[in-house]
Design a protein around this motif. Structure first.
Motif, PDB file in Angstrom:
ATOM      1  N   ARG A  37      -5.346  -5.445   1.920  1.00  0.00           N
ATOM      2  CA  ARG A  37      -4.367  -5.009   2.531  1.00  0.00           C
ATOM      3  C   ARG A  37      -3.441  -6.072   2.384  1.00  0.00           C
ATOM      4  O   ARG A  37      -3.049  -7.012   1.475  1.00  0.00           O
ATOM      5  CB  ARG A  37      -4.530  -5.749   4.309  1.00  0.00           C
ATOM      6  N   ASP A  42      -7.338   1.703  -0.044  1.00  0.00           N
ATOM      7  CA  ASP A  42      -6.829   0.331   0.896  1.00  0.00           C
ATOM      8  C   ASP A  42      -8.381  -0.147   1.903  1.00  0.00           C
ATOM      9  O   ASP A  42      -9.167  -0.747   1.806  1.00  0.00           O
ATOM     10  CB  ASP A  42      -5.863   0.391   1.645  1.00  0.00           C
ATOM     11  N   ASP A  96      -7.567   2.043  -6.250  1.00  0.00           N
ATOM     12  CA  ASP A  96      -7.440   3.252  -6.237  1.00  0.00           C
ATOM     13  C   ASP A  96      -8.393   3.881  -6.128  1.00  0.00           C
ATOM     14  O   ASP A  96      -9.830   3.358  -6.132  1.00  0.00           O
ATOM     15  CB  ASP A  96      -6.715   3.744  -7.369  1.00  0.00           C
ATOM     16  N   ILE A 149       0.690  -0.925  -0.268  1.00  0.00           N
ATOM     17  CA  ILE A 149      -0.585  -0.020   0.070  1.00  0.00           C
ATOM     18  C   ILE A 149       1.054   0.830  -0.011  1.00  0.00           C
ATOM     19  O   ILE A 149       1.968   0.949   0.831  1.00  0.00           O
ATOM     20  CB  ILE A 149      -1.341   0.175   1.462  1.00  0.00           C
ATOM     21  N   ASP A 150       0.768   1.727  -0.717  1.00  0.00           N
ATOM     22  CA  ASP A 150       1.707   3.123  -1.115  1.00  0.00           C
ATOM     23  C   ASP A 150       0.983   4.382  -0.287  1.00  0.00           C
ATOM     24  O   ASP A 150      -0.245   3.866   0.646  1.00  0.00           O
ATOM     25  CB  ASP A 150       1.868   4.101  -2.483  1.00  0.00           C
ATOM     26  N   ARG A 151       1.859   5.381  -0.173  1.00  0.00           N
ATOM     27  CA  ARG A 151       1.483   6.655   1.313  1.00  0.00           C
ATOM     28  C   ARG A 151       0.439   7.130   0.685  1.00  0.00           C
ATOM     29  O   ARG A 151      -0.284   7.682   1.662  1.00  0.00           O
ATOM     30  CB  ARG A 151       2.521   7.712   1.683  1.00  0.00           C
ATOM     31  N   PHE A 152      -0.658   6.820   0.140  1.00  0.00           N
ATOM     32  CA  PHE A 152      -1.635   7.274  -0.719  1.00  0.00           C
ATOM     33  C   PHE A 152      -2.826   6.311  -0.521  1.00  0.00           C
ATOM     34  O   PHE A 152      -3.515   7.196  -0.786  1.00  0.00           O
ATOM     35  CB  PHE A 152      -1.568   8.159  -1.580  1.00  0.00           C
ATOM     36  N   GLY A 153      -2.757   5.241  -0.018  1.00  0.00           N
ATOM     37  CA  GLY A 153      -3.719   4.024   0.358  1.00  0.00           C
ATOM     38  C   GLY A 153      -3.462   3.262  -0.986  1.00  0.00           C
ATOM     39  O   GLY A 153      -4.531   2.965  -1.464  1.00  0.00           O
ATOM     40  N   ASN A 154      -2.988   3.892  -1.877  1.00  0.00           N
ATOM     41  CA  ASN A 154      -2.988   3.028  -3.581  1.00  0.00           C
ATOM     42  C   ASN A 154      -2.609   1.442  -3.371  1.00  0.00           C
ATOM     43  O   ASN A 154      -1.416   1.747  -2.477  1.00  0.00           O
ATOM     44  CB  ASN A 154      -2.472   3.961  -4.251  1.00  0.00           C
ATOM     45  N   GLY A 207      -8.352   9.426  -2.485  1.00  0.00           N
ATOM     46  CA  GLY A 207      -9.216   9.382  -1.424  1.00  0.00           C
ATOM     47  C   GLY A 207      -8.318   7.775  -1.280  1.00  0.00           C
ATOM     48  O   GLY A 207      -7.320   7.554  -1.557  1.00  0.00           O
ATOM     49  N   ARG A 208      -8.377   7.099  -0.493  1.00  0.00           N
ATOM     50  CA  ARG A 208      -7.533   5.865   0.211  1.00  0.00           C
ATOM     51  C   ARG A 208      -8.679   4.977  -1.140  1.00  0.00           C
ATOM     52  O   ARG A 208      -9.759   3.941  -0.374  1.00  0.00           O
ATOM     53  CB  ARG A 208      -7.552   5.693   1.454  1.00  0.00           C
ATOM     54  N   ARG A 255     -13.924   4.602  -7.333  1.00  0.00           N
ATOM     55  CA  ARG A 255     -13.113   3.693  -6.961  1.00  0.00           C
ATOM     56  C   ARG A 255     -12.741   3.777  -8.545  1.00  0.00           C
ATOM     57  O   ARG A 255     -13.306   3.209  -9.434  1.00  0.00           O
ATOM     58  CB  ARG A 255     -13.372   2.103  -6.297  1.00  0.00           C
TER      59      ARG A 255
END
Lengths: 279, 279, 279
Positions: C265, C259, C252, C197-202, C256-257, C239
């Protein structure tokens, strides 16, 4: 020297640096990689603020909501500086600031060979182009010789790059000038616009700081607000007007977010009225 | 080498780097630009931790709640290192750590020509001063020759800079020593103080790690808390006491914030009691 | 060149840089210091993505939930590259990617003299080891000569370092391959796994982008989701499935996120079904 600017966060910019290092050992300096995502206007504002501090350099700036579309990639010469960026306007305000003179800005497009599978233009298009421009400048003797670098030599080096061609109609971003009302020579009102929100929520307007410096109070869209040199001049949570490092009037909150408190967003209009006038 | 430290976030430090590059091509290394805003005490703590790892260098450190006031700007020699910083105390703890010997710390003020309109002292005062100090050192042969750099040569180079003058009474920050109670040679209690909160909420105290290492439990302000070498030794959300990378006792929470869980803030007192004593 | 990667945040990596500067003036390039904390698997994913962009270099990578335990420290040669890292598997996927050939990966352990009081292995073990490896390479003439650096020369230089010895059984991380179902040559379903998961929640999966490119819709665990090249192709909060810069399918959310929206996860399985099949 190559400066790097993006909205990529981490660790994507490192991939760009790796690619550049395959072409040249030129120094790499990060400007920022946490610019507002997909907002060329904010990027243009911050680059116009930061890049003119540098001696002549190649600047690779990628904030690119149009990735995946057919927007062009540009190489913009501004005096002895070169900006490599997508054609969405972000390069133009800093280019004008770097050149000092609009006549000394020259825009070329990069021939991008873009198979459908390429998805990281920062790494696959802009970084290698910036590296190749740097190499071309160095080979042309327009090396990193500081403020004395000759714009002519830079122009000649770019002209020698076969895959660059003159841009016909690049996208531009023009920041509005505020409208200043005067009576008998005194400022009685300024109609400005929000240029950017920084990461602390500070609202950066296009109103020059000189218009509020030395005053104690100013009305912001009608609300009386203290003018202060430091956040600490007001209690935590309180609003204030100050002059940011960029020289423009900011609408801020001590230990809080100005964008929420003043209900202002980029592009919003904002009216500043000196208190001694309208009270 | 010039290291850069601030609470400016992004992209302001890049403006400082651009200014420095107009003076010198000395290597630039970022220490941090996300230090707690306007908190010279936290900056002093982190710089005292980080700067001694470096060979002799010029360190430009700007955390400056007093910008806009008439505080001085300082050039502090600490052995063969030089710190350029506002006169708010942040330079003194790292200077003493760098010098090893308080006698080898020498403080000078910079003559700042500060028109009312200058607002970004990092860019307009501290960055160019750090650059000029670097150039003076290089010209004096006190160049970046590593640990062997001669403090005398550094002192001479600074003495040759006309716009520096001895500081009369610089602001200082002194970190308190913890008070250790012993009975029959054994530690029975330590009254310490919170030095800093890091960005993860970990509470850094001034209690040396040796006082808890090897123990299983310790009372923190009365509450029995496990001592562990790793966060993973306790369940997520659980409190623990550990020894941070800086060598001090930390009050932490696995996957959470220690400052909230322990209700501790910088400057708060904290009492640690080994469990085998008071239980 | 030495690249630096960690989950240390700030300002800890600066201490590592100071230590390295006491050994060598080799260029330092940050890959990232905000990787997911204590997650060697995420570090392995990102390093496998970024490091192959670099010409031969020494890479110091510290994401180390085992600090304080007795895990080994490794020096891994991958072709003409060297990775210095804890023995928790994070070095292996990027090493295989750098070598191109599994046969050209060679793993050695560092003899770590670790008194109980050492607590910052990044500064006290990994940084000085990376610096000494860099110096050994430079002295052996395996200097930073770009893509032409000879793997043999790198291997010889490491062999000359007395405190390295062959690793018997290093920890490995192997990213799973997705399982692709075909009917008459056409893909009808892909069972993949979430890699990171990257820091943007992707949500980054292990499904190659080619499997969705050119399609308009895909079912993600049964839910019909638009495939798009840019986030802006869907409304904020909506989404989408896209192909990330790393070439894999991402789940993605615009503004928004992913995840949260997809409830995915790292390590979760995810089933992608082209819409034209199952509708």
């Amino acid at each position: 020297m190559i400066t790097l600017t993006s909205d990529f966060g981490s660790p994507y910019p490192a991939a760009m640096k790796g690619v550049i290092r395959r072409h040249t050992r030129a120094e790499l300096i990060d400007v920022a990689h946490d610019l507002p995502r997909g907002d060329p206007r904010a990027a243009a504002f911050w680059l116009r603020f930061v890049l003119p501090e540098f001696p002549p350099a190649v600047h690779c700036a990628v904030v690119d909501p149009g990735v995946g579309t057919d927007r062009d990639a540009l190489v913009v010469r501004a005096g002895a500086h070169v900006i490599v960026a997508p054609d969405n306007g972000l390069a133009m305000p800093p280019a004008r600031a770097l050149a000092g003179d609009d006549e000394d800005v020259e825009v070329r497009t990069i021939a991008v060979d873009d198979p459908a599978s390429a998805t990281f233009h920062g790494r696959d298009v802009f970084a290698p182009t910036a590296a190749r421009v740097r190499v071309a400048l160095d080979e042309a003797g327009a090396a990193e010789t500081g403020p004395a670098t000759d714009p002519e030599a830079v122009a000649d080096a770019l002209a020698s790059m076969d895959d660059l061609s003159p841009a016909s109609d690049p996208v531009d971003i023009v920041f509005p000038e505020p409208s200043v009302e005067r009576e008998n020579g005194d400022v009685v009102a300024v109609d400005g616009e929000v240029l950017a929100i920084d990461r602390f929520g500070n609202v950066v307007t296009n109103v020059p700081g000189d218009l509020v410096r030395g005053r104690d109070w100013v009305r912001v869209d009608g609300d009386l607000t203290p003018v202060a040199e430091t956040f600490g001049a007001v209690d935590p949570g309180e609003r204030l007007v100050t002059v940011g490092s960029h020289g423009y009037v900011e609408c801020d909150v001590n230990d809080g977010r100005g964008d929420g408190a003043f209900d202002l967003r980029p592009g919003d209009s904002v009216r500043l009225v000196p208190d001694n006038v309208s009270l």
